[in-house]
Design a protein around this motif. Structure first.
Motif, PDB file in Angstrom:
ATOM      1  N   GLY A  47       9.512   7.237   7.303  1.00  7.42           N
ATOM      2  CA  GLY A  47       8.448   7.290   6.117  1.00  7.42           C
ATOM      3  C   GLY A  47       8.927   5.830   5.579  1.00  7.42           C
ATOM      4  N   GLY A  48      10.388   6.334   5.525  1.00 10.67           N
ATOM      5  CA  GLY A  48      11.275   5.373   4.251  1.00 10.67           C
ATOM      6  C   GLY A  48      11.530   4.164   4.805  1.00 10.67           C
ATOM      7  N   GLU A  49      11.671   3.754   6.669  1.00  7.35           N
ATOM      8  CA  GLU A  49      11.766   2.502   7.100  1.00  7.35           C
ATOM      9  C   GLU A  49      10.471   1.843   7.198  1.00  7.35           C
ATOM     10  OE1 GLU A  49      15.483   4.954  10.329  1.00  7.35           O
ATOM     11  OE2 GLU A  49      12.849   4.378  10.800  1.00  7.35           O
ATOM     12  N   GLY A  50       9.137   2.586   7.032  1.00 11.47           N
ATOM     13  CA  GLY A  50       7.993   2.147   6.979  1.00 11.47           C
ATOM     14  C   GLY A  50       8.141   1.172   6.156  1.00 11.47           C
ATOM     15  N   GLN A  51       8.238   2.088   4.842  1.00 11.34           N
ATOM     16  CA  GLN A  51       8.167   1.032   3.131  1.00 11.34           C
ATOM     17  C   GLN A  51       8.565   0.352   3.160  1.00 11.34           C
ATOM     18  OE1 GLN A  51       5.561   0.800   2.039  1.00 11.34           O
ATOM     19  NE2 GLN A  51       5.330   2.415   0.590  1.00 11.34           N
ATOM     20  N   LEU A  52       9.785   0.059   3.589  1.00 14.08           N
ATOM     21  CA  LEU A  52      11.243  -0.293   3.625  1.00 14.08           C
ATOM     22  C   LEU A  52      10.127  -2.207   4.004  1.00 14.08           C
ATOM     23  CD1 LEU A  52      14.580   0.466   3.792  1.00 14.08           C
ATOM     24  CD2 LEU A  52      13.733  -1.373   1.952  1.00 14.08           C
ATOM     25  N   LEU A  53       9.659  -1.581   5.575  1.00 14.66           N
ATOM     26  CA  LEU A  53       9.598  -2.814   6.537  1.00 14.66           C
ATOM     27  C   LEU A  53       8.252  -3.901   5.736  1.00 14.66           C
ATOM     28  CD1 LEU A  53       9.596  -4.588   9.424  1.00 14.66           C
ATOM     29  CD2 LEU A  53       8.157  -2.585  10.062  1.00 14.66           C
ATOM     30  N   ALA A  54       7.338  -2.802   5.893  1.00 16.81           N
ATOM     31  CA  ALA A  54       6.272  -3.756   4.958  1.00 16.81           C
ATOM     32  C   ALA A  54       6.666  -4.070   3.699  1.00 16.81           C
ATOM     33  CB  ALA A  54       5.125  -1.972   4.214  1.00 16.81           C
ATOM     34  N   LEU A  55       8.042  -3.923   2.578  1.00 14.02           N
ATOM     35  CA  LEU A  55       7.872  -5.086   1.568  1.00 14.02           C
ATOM     36  C   LEU A  55       9.254  -5.205   1.902  1.00 14.02           C
ATOM     37  CD1 LEU A  55       8.069  -4.649  -1.166  1.00 14.02           C
ATOM     38  CD2 LEU A  55      10.817  -3.318  -1.318  1.00 14.02           C
ATOM     39  N   PHE A  86       0.572  -1.342  -0.202  1.00 12.78           N
ATOM     40  CA  PHE A  86       0.070  -0.443   0.035  1.00 12.78           C
ATOM     41  C   PHE A  86       1.094   1.143  -0.034  1.00 12.78           C
ATOM     42  CE2 PHE A  86      -2.669  -3.283   1.542  1.00 12.78           C
ATOM     43  CZ  PHE A  86      -4.141  -3.049   1.931  1.00 12.78           C
ATOM     44  N   THR A  87       0.483   2.633  -0.350  1.00 11.71           N
ATOM     45  CA  THR A  87       1.030   3.596  -0.588  1.00 11.71           C
ATOM     46  C   THR A  87       1.769   3.545   1.175  1.00 11.71           C
ATOM     47  OG1 THR A  87      -0.764   4.529  -2.180  1.00 11.71           O
ATOM     48  CG2 THR A  87       0.787   6.041  -0.571  1.00 11.71           C
ATOM     49  N   ASP A  88       0.126   3.388   2.147  1.00 14.48           N
ATOM     50  CA  ASP A  88       1.024   4.688   3.571  1.00 14.48           C
ATOM     51  C   ASP A  88       1.374   2.246   4.600  1.00 14.48           C
ATOM     52  OD1 ASP A  88       1.309   4.843   6.027  1.00 14.48           O
ATOM     53  OD2 ASP A  88      -1.105   5.657   6.248  1.00 14.48           O
ATOM     54  N   PRO A  89       2.913   3.142   4.567  1.00 18.42           N
ATOM     55  CA  PRO A  89       2.756   1.759   5.188  1.00 18.42           C
ATOM     56  C   PRO A  89       2.251   1.025   6.861  1.00 18.42           C
ATOM     57  CG  PRO A  89       4.918   2.531   5.195  1.00 18.42           C
ATOM     58  CD  PRO A  89       3.449   3.439   4.476  1.00 18.42           C
ATOM     59  N   PRO A 123       3.530   3.140  -4.036  1.00 17.25           N
ATOM     60  CA  PRO A 123       5.185   2.879  -2.801  1.00 17.25           C
ATOM     61  C   PRO A 123       5.394   4.118  -2.321  1.00 17.25           C
ATOM     62  CG  PRO A 123       5.571   2.094  -5.026  1.00 17.25           C
ATOM     63  CD  PRO A 123       4.004   2.666  -5.698  1.00 17.25           C
ATOM     64  N   THR A 124       5.835   4.497  -4.015  1.00 13.52           N
ATOM     65  CA  THR A 124       6.741   6.103  -2.997  1.00 13.52           C
ATOM     66  C   THR A 124       6.281   7.425  -2.852  1.00 13.52           C
ATOM     67  OG1 THR A 124       7.090   6.417  -5.477  1.00 13.52           O
ATOM     68  CG2 THR A 124       8.512   5.224  -4.438  1.00 13.52           C
ATOM     69  N   THR A 125       5.077   7.456  -3.015  1.00 15.80           N
ATOM     70  CA  THR A 125       4.212   8.919  -2.804  1.00 15.80           C
ATOM     71  C   THR A 125       4.725   9.382  -1.731  1.00 15.80           C
ATOM     72  OG1 THR A 125       2.639   7.912  -4.488  1.00 15.80           O
ATOM     73  CG2 THR A 125       2.117  10.030  -2.741  1.00 15.80           C
ATOM     74  N   LEU A 126       4.862   9.113  -0.668  1.00 14.42           N
ATOM     75  CA  LEU A 126       4.996   9.456   0.943  1.00 14.42           C
ATOM     76  C   LEU A 126       6.128   9.349   1.206  1.00 14.42           C
ATOM     77  CD1 LEU A 126       1.897   7.476   2.873  1.00 14.42           C
ATOM     78  CD2 LEU A 126       2.171   9.936   1.347  1.00 14.42           C
ATOM     79  N   LEU A 127       6.796   8.892   0.326  1.00  8.76           N
ATOM     80  CA  LEU A 127       8.727   9.581   0.337  1.00  8.76           C
ATOM     81  C   LEU A 127       9.496  10.059   0.361  1.00  8.76           C
ATOM     82  CD1 LEU A 127       9.163   5.739  -0.338  1.00  8.76           C
ATOM     83  CD2 LEU A 127       9.017   6.702   1.737  1.00  8.76           C
ATOM     84  N   ASP A 128      10.372  10.863   0.562  1.00 10.59           N
ATOM     85  CA  ASP A 128      11.829  12.120   0.264  1.00 10.59           C
ATOM     86  C   ASP A 128      11.912  11.269  -0.748  1.00 10.59           C
ATOM     87  OD1 ASP A 128      13.867  10.637   0.435  1.00 10.59           O
ATOM     88  OD2 ASP A 128      13.677  11.653   2.666  1.00 10.59           O
ATOM     89  N   LEU A 129      12.831  12.076  -1.869  1.00 10.57           N
ATOM     90  CA  LEU A 129      13.425  11.984  -3.205  1.00 10.57           C
ATOM     91  C   LEU A 129      14.578   9.463  -2.845  1.00 10.57           C
ATOM     92  CD1 LEU A 129      13.729  12.922  -5.919  1.00 10.57           C
ATOM     93  CD2 LEU A 129      15.396  13.974  -5.481  1.00 10.57           C
ATOM     94  N   GLY A 130      15.410  10.489  -1.944  1.00  7.81           N
ATOM     95  CA  GLY A 130      16.036   9.668  -1.049  1.00  7.81           C
ATOM     96  C   GLY A 130      15.305   8.304  -1.256  1.00  7.81           C
TER      97      GLY A 130
END
Ligand code: ATP
Length: 229
Positions: free
Chosen positions: A141-149, A85-88, A165-172
């Motif tokens: 946000g980035g850690e949460g998305q990595l964990l979700a993945l 999901f967009t939001d982990p 999957p990247t909408t809520l994340l900063d560029l990096g």
């Protein structure tokens, strides 16, 4: 490689003034490893993506994943299709990162101690070494998305569907998650507004007003979308 088929699929939803069609009759066969779904807000991309694991049911027609009918063999399909999901926060349900990944592993590793140890290994494999005891609510946000993945991949899906999957994340972090998704060995369907990411896929579909307006080489589809947006 996997195969996703939509056979004359429409999706309509009830509204106060009658049924509204949100996906016009669509027939598709997706076999490419990396497929991007792009298009304006509200065009039907998520609807299309959610058909693949039955989160949205087809109103008419049939969705078939690796030979399995999503309507009739939904349980088997959901074992094959991981969904991100967009939001982990939508998918991190356990108190700690280790327990969350362990929950995903429950079908693959039966013994609890083995499962927790394997969860630590999965975390380390995804650059989250030492995060086992961290609260899922105390992640960036980035850690949460990595964990979700990490949690989704731990279930060893043959297809991954990722909805923005990247909408809520900063560029990096957006680049990092994008690289991870593009590098996965399984089939990946990515709904995205990131046109650079879409251009790097093997096939792109432009969805507009509930229809697949253009389907083909990502560079061409992205270029058409940029010109017509
Ligand atoms: N359950 C529902 N009931 C009513 N309308 C819905 C439902 N699900 C989706 N829609 C509508 O269908 C249209 C397509 O929605 P969808 O979420 O597929 O678009 P999208 O292309 O993914 O948009 P975005 O880029 O904004 O996420 C939108 O107008 C949305 O409001």
């Amino acid at each position: 490689m996997s195969e996703i088929r939509l056979e004359q699929v429409t999706v309509t939803v009830p509204t106060h003034d009658g049924d509204r069609e949100i996906l016009h009759e669509t027939t598709l066969r997706l076999t490419e490893r990396r497929v991007a779904l792009i298009g304006p807000n509200g065009s039907g991309k998520s609807t299309l993506a959610r058909l693949v694991n039955g989160l949205v049911p087809a109103t008419t027609g049939r969705v078939v994943v690796d030979g399995l009918d999503v309507a009739r063999e939904g349980r088997d399909v959901r074992r094959r299709v991981g969904f991100m999901f967009t939001d982990p926060a939508a998918q991190l349900v356990m108190p700690t990162a280790r327990e969350d990944v362990a929950l995903s592993l429950r079908r693959v590793v039966k013994d609890k101690a083995d499962r927790l140890a394997r969860a630590d290994q999965v975390l380390a494999d995804h650059g989250l070494e030492g995060f086992g005891d961290r609260s899922v609510h105390a992640l960036s946000g980035g850690e949460g998305q990595l964990l979700a993945l990490a949690g989704v991949l731990a279930t060893e899906p043959s297809i991954l569907v990722a909805d923005e999957p990247t909408t809520l994340l900063d560029l990096g972090n957006s680049r990092r998650i994008g690289e991870l998704l593009l590098g996965l060995p399984q089939q990946v369907v990515i709904v995205t507004h990131d046109l650079e990411l879409a251009a790097r896929c093997d096939r792109a579909l432009l969805v507009r007003h509930g229809r697949v307006e253009l389907d083909g080489d990502p560079a061409d589809v992205v270029e058409h979308y940029r010109r017509s947006a």
